[in-house]
Motif scaffolding. Structure first.
Motif, short mmCIF file in Angstrom:
data_model
loop_
_atom_site.label_atom_id
_atom_site.label_comp_id
_atom_site.label_asym_id
_atom_site.label_seq_id
_atom_site.Cartn_x
_atom_site.Cartn_y
_atom_site.Cartn_z
N ILE A 264 0.84 -1.20 0.00
CA ILE A 264 0.00 0.00 0.00
C ILE A 264 0.88 1.25 0.00
CG2 ILE A 264 -1.66 1.34 1.34
CD1 ILE A 264 -2.81 -1.33 2.35
N ASP A 265 1.89 1.24 0.83
CA ASP A 265 2.81 2.38 0.91
C ASP A 265 3.50 2.61 -0.44
OD1 ASP A 265 4.02 4.49 2.18
OD2 ASP A 265 5.53 3.29 3.19
N ASP A 266 3.86 1.53 -1.11
CA ASP A 266 4.53 1.63 -2.40
C ASP A 266 3.57 2.16 -3.47
OD1 ASP A 266 6.92 1.13 -4.03
OD2 ASP A 266 5.72 -0.43 -5.00
N GLU A 267 2.33 1.70 -3.46
CA GLU A 267 1.34 2.14 -4.44
C GLU A 267 1.06 3.64 -4.34
OE1 GLU A 267 -2.04 -0.23 -3.63
OE2 GLU A 267 -1.14 -2.11 -4.32
N LEU A 268 1.09 4.16 -3.11
CA LEU A 268 0.73 5.56 -2.88
C LEU A 268 1.94 6.50 -2.87
CD1 LEU A 268 -1.92 5.04 -0.05
CD2 LEU A 268 -2.33 5.43 -2.48
N GLU A 269 3.11 5.94 -3.13
CA GLU A 269 4.34 6.74 -3.02
C GLU A 269 4.33 7.95 -3.96
OE1 GLU A 269 9.20 6.17 -3.42
OE2 GLU A 269 7.84 4.51 -3.88
N TYR A 270 3.74 7.79 -5.14
CA TYR A 270 3.79 8.85 -6.14
C TYR A 270 2.55 9.74 -6.13
CZ TYR A 270 7.67 6.03 -7.76
OH TYR A 270 8.84 5.32 -7.83
N GLU A 271 1.72 9.61 -5.12
CA GLU A 271 0.56 10.48 -4.97
C GLU A 271 1.03 11.89 -4.59
OE1 GLU A 271 -2.72 9.97 -5.33
OE2 GLU A 271 -2.51 7.88 -5.99
N ASP A 272 0.18 12.86 -4.86
CA ASP A 272 0.46 14.23 -4.45
C ASP A 272 0.58 14.28 -2.93
OD1 ASP A 272 0.39 16.93 -3.74
OD2 ASP A 272 -0.91 17.45 -5.42
N PRO A 273 1.70 14.79 -2.40
CA PRO A 273 1.88 14.84 -0.94
C PRO A 273 0.74 15.55 -0.21
CG PRO A 273 3.93 15.37 -2.05
CD PRO A 273 2.87 15.31 -3.11
N GLU A 274 0.09 16.49 -0.89
CA GLU A 274 -1.02 17.19 -0.24
C GLU A 274 -2.21 16.26 -0.05
OE1 GLU A 274 -2.01 20.71 -2.31
OE2 GLU A 274 -0.09 21.71 -1.93
N ASN A 275 -2.34 15.32 -1.00
CA ASN A 275 -3.45 14.37 -0.90
C ASN A 275 -3.08 13.12 -0.11
OD1 ASN A 275 -4.98 16.09 -2.56
ND2 ASN A 275 -4.18 15.11 -4.41
N TYR A 276 -1.77 12.87 -0.03
CA TYR A 276 -1.31 11.66 0.65
C TYR A 276 -0.11 11.98 1.54
CZ TYR A 276 1.02 7.20 1.41
OH TYR A 276 1.65 6.14 1.98
N PRO A 277 -0.36 12.36 2.77
CA PRO A 277 0.74 12.70 3.68
C PRO A 277 1.47 11.47 4.23
CG PRO A 277 -1.36 12.85 4.81
CD PRO A 277 -1.69 12.56 3.37
N GLY A 278 0.93 10.29 3.95
CA GLY A 278 1.55 9.07 4.47
C GLY A 278 0.49 8.13 5.02
N LEU A 279 0.88 6.92 5.30
CA LEU A 279 -0.08 5.96 5.85
C LEU A 279 -0.54 6.43 7.22
CD1 LEU A 279 1.58 2.54 4.96
CD2 LEU A 279 -0.35 3.62 3.83
N PRO A 280 -1.82 6.24 7.52
CA PRO A 280 -2.35 6.66 8.83
C PRO A 280 -1.60 5.96 9.96
CG PRO A 280 -4.14 6.09 7.32
CD PRO A 280 -2.87 5.68 6.65
N PRO A 281 -1.23 6.69 10.99
CA PRO A 281 -0.52 6.08 12.14
C PRO A 281 -1.27 4.89 12.73
CG PRO A 281 -0.42 8.47 12.26
CD PRO A 281 -1.35 8.16 11.13
N ALA A 282 -2.59 4.97 12.75
CA ALA A 282 -3.37 3.87 13.32
C ALA A 282 -3.19 2.58 12.51
CB ALA A 282 -4.85 4.26 13.38
N MET A 283 -3.09 2.73 11.18
CA MET A 283 -2.89 1.57 10.32
C MET A 283 -1.52 0.95 10.56
SD MET A 283 -2.84 1.37 6.13
CE MET A 283 -4.58 1.80 5.97
N LEU A 284 -0.50 1.80 10.67
CA LEU A 284 0.85 1.31 10.92
C LEU A 284 0.95 0.64 12.29
CD1 LEU A 284 2.87 4.37 9.57
CD2 LEU A 284 2.66 2.14 8.48
N GLU A 285 0.30 1.24 13.28
CA GLU A 285 0.36 0.68 14.62
C GLU A 285 -0.35 -0.66 14.68
OE1 GLU A 285 -1.02 1.80 19.19
OE2 GLU A 285 -1.11 3.31 17.61
N ARG A 286 -1.47 -0.77 13.99
CA ARG A 286 -2.22 -2.04 14.00
C ARG A 286 -1.40 -3.14 13.33
NH1 ARG A 286 -8.45 -3.09 11.88
NH2 ARG A 286 -8.50 -5.30 12.43
N ALA A 287 -0.74 -2.81 12.21
CA ALA A 287 0.08 -3.81 11.52
C ALA A 287 1.23 -4.27 12.41
CB ALA A 287 0.63 -3.22 10.21
N ALA A 288 1.88 -3.32 13.08
CA ALA A 288 2.99 -3.67 13.96
C ALA A 288 2.54 -4.54 15.12
CB ALA A 288 3.66 -2.39 14.48
N GLU A 289 1.40 -4.21 15.69
CA GLU A 289 0.89 -4.98 16.82
C GLU A 289 0.44 -6.37 16.38
OE1 GLU A 289 1.11 -4.36 20.07
OE2 GLU A 289 2.36 -2.74 19.30
N THR A 290 -0.07 -6.48 15.14
CA THR A 290 -0.42 -7.80 14.62
C THR A 290 0.82 -8.67 14.51
OG1 THR A 290 -2.32 -6.93 13.39
CG2 THR A 290 -1.44 -9.05 12.68
#
Length: 312
Positions: A264-290
Motif C-alpha cells: 500500500i505504501d509503495d502504491e501511494l508513493e507517487y501520490e500528491d503529498p497534499e493528498n497523501y501525507p503518508g499511511l495513517p498512524p493507526a494503520m501502521l500501529e495495527r500492523a505492527a501490533e499484529t
C-alpha cells in the motif's frame, strides 16, 4: 535419535576443500539413510556411559551429506555438506550451560575436554579442512529458532527450490526442508526491510536482529549464481513436536500483514503529498501490533516444544 536440529549449508563440489572432494564423491553413492545411520551410530557411541570420551574423533572421516536437484534447464546438480564436529562441539558447549549447575557442568564438560576440542578444531582449520571464522552449519538442542523457520516462508519464484522431505532415521520420522541459498537470502532481506520499517519496535526488535544475523551468515556462502548452494533445516527427532510447522504459520501470517502495508505504501508513493501525507498512524500501529502478536504466538509454540525436554 537425539533432539537436535540443524541448519546446514550445501555447496557444489568445486567449492569444497580439494582434499575432501574425493570423499564427497564417494558419499554421493550412499543413500541418505545410510549416512544418517552412520552419524547416529557415531553420536550414540560417544554418549554411551562407558565411552572413553564424548569428543568427536579426529581420526574418523567427516560425515558428508548430499543433495541432488534438477534445475529448470533439466541439468542435475549435486550439492554437499561436510560436517566436522570438533569445532561445533567446542563452540556449542555454552548452549548446554544454562541447563546445569556449576558442579554438574564441570563434571559433564571438564576443562581438558574443552582444550582438546579447541586444539582439534584449530588443527582442522590449519589444514584447510574447515573454515576458521564460519561454520557451515548451526545447531540447536530442543529448539527450532524462529528465524530459521522464516527462511522457508514467503512467495516462491519460478525455478526456485523450496521443498519438504521426510525419511526414517534410527526409527524416527524426520522432516527436512530445502531451499536454494539465493532464495533464502532474498527472503531474509525482504523480511529485514518489512520488520525494520513496519514491524514492532523497528530496528530494536529482537526478531529482526536474529533475522539480520542469520542473513549475514548466509551471505558468506551465497554467490551471484542461482546454483550456488542450498540450505537445509533438519528437524531431527524434534519433527515429532515441531511438525507441522505451527510456529512458522503464525510468523507468516504476521509477515503477510507487513507485506500488505509495504505494498500500500509503495502504491501511494507517487501520490500528491497534499493528498497523501503518508499511511495513517493507526494503520501502521495495527500492523505492527499484529506482527507482535503473531511473533508471541510463535514463541509460545517454541516454549511448549522446549518443555518436552524436562519430561524427557
Amino acid at each position: 535419535m537425539r533432539h537436535m536440529t540443524f541448519l546446514r549449508i550445501y555447496q557444489p563440489l568445486e567449492k569444497l576443500p580439494e582434499r575432501v572432494q574425493h570423499l564427497a564423491e564417494a558419499a554421493a553413492k550412499l543413500s541418505r539413510a545410510d549416512i544418517e545411520a552412520e552419524a547416529a551410530e557415531r553420536l550414540n557411541r560417544r554418549l554411551r556411559p562407558d565411552a572413553d570420551s564424548t569428543i568427536p574423533s579426529s581420526a574418523e572421516p567427516p560425515i558428508i551429506r548430499t543433495q541432488e536437484l534438477t534445475d529448470p534447464r533439466g541439468v542435475v546438480r549435486k550439492y554437499f555438506h561436510v560436517e566436522y564436529l570438533a569445532r561445533p562441539a567446542f563452540e556449542s558447549t555454552t548452549m548446554y550451560r544454562k541447563y546445569y549447575d556449576d558442579t554438574l557442568y564441570q563434571r559433564l564438560v571438564p576443562e581438558h575436554k574443552l582444550d582438546t576440542l579447541e586444539k582439534i578444531s584449530e588443527l582442522q582449520a590449519d589444514a584447510g579442512l574447515i573454515s576458521r571464522p564460519v561454520s557451515t552449519f548451526l545447531m540447536q538442542v530442543w529448539a527450532v529458532p524462529l528465524q530459521w523457520l522464516a527462511i522457508y516462508g514467503g512467495p516462491e519464484e519460478p525455478g526456485e527450490t523450496n521443498t519438504v522431505n521426510q525419511s526414517v532415521v534410527d526409527g524416527t520420522n524426520v522432516i527436512r526442508r530445502i531451499r536454494d541459498l539465493h532464495s533464502a537470502n532474498s527472503r531474509l532481506g525482504q523480511l529485514g526491510i518489512l520488520l525494520n520499517y513496519y514491524g514492532p519496535d523497528g530496528p530494536k526488535n529482537p526478531y529482526l536482529k536474529n533475522i539480520d544475523r542469520l542473513k549475514a551468515w548466509l551471505t558468506r556462502f551465497e554467490t551471484l549464481r542461482h546454483d550456488g548452494g542450498l540450505i537445509e533445516l533438519d528437524y531431527g527427532a524434534l519433527s515429532k513436536y515441531a511438525w507441522p510447522d505451527e510456529a512458522g504459520k503464525y510468523l507468516e501470517e504476521g509477515h503477510q500483514v507487513l507485506q500488505r502495508i509495504y505494498e500500500i505504501d509503495d502504491e501511494l508513493e507517487y501520490e500528491d503529498p497534499e493528498n497523501y501525507p503518508g499511511l495513517p498512524p493507526a494503520m501502521l500501529e495495527r500492523a505492527a501490533e499484529t506482527m507482535r502478536a503473531k511473533y508471541q504466538a510463535a514463541c509460545k509454540v517454541s516454549q511448549r516444544i522446549e518443555r518436552y525436554q524436562n519430561i524427557n
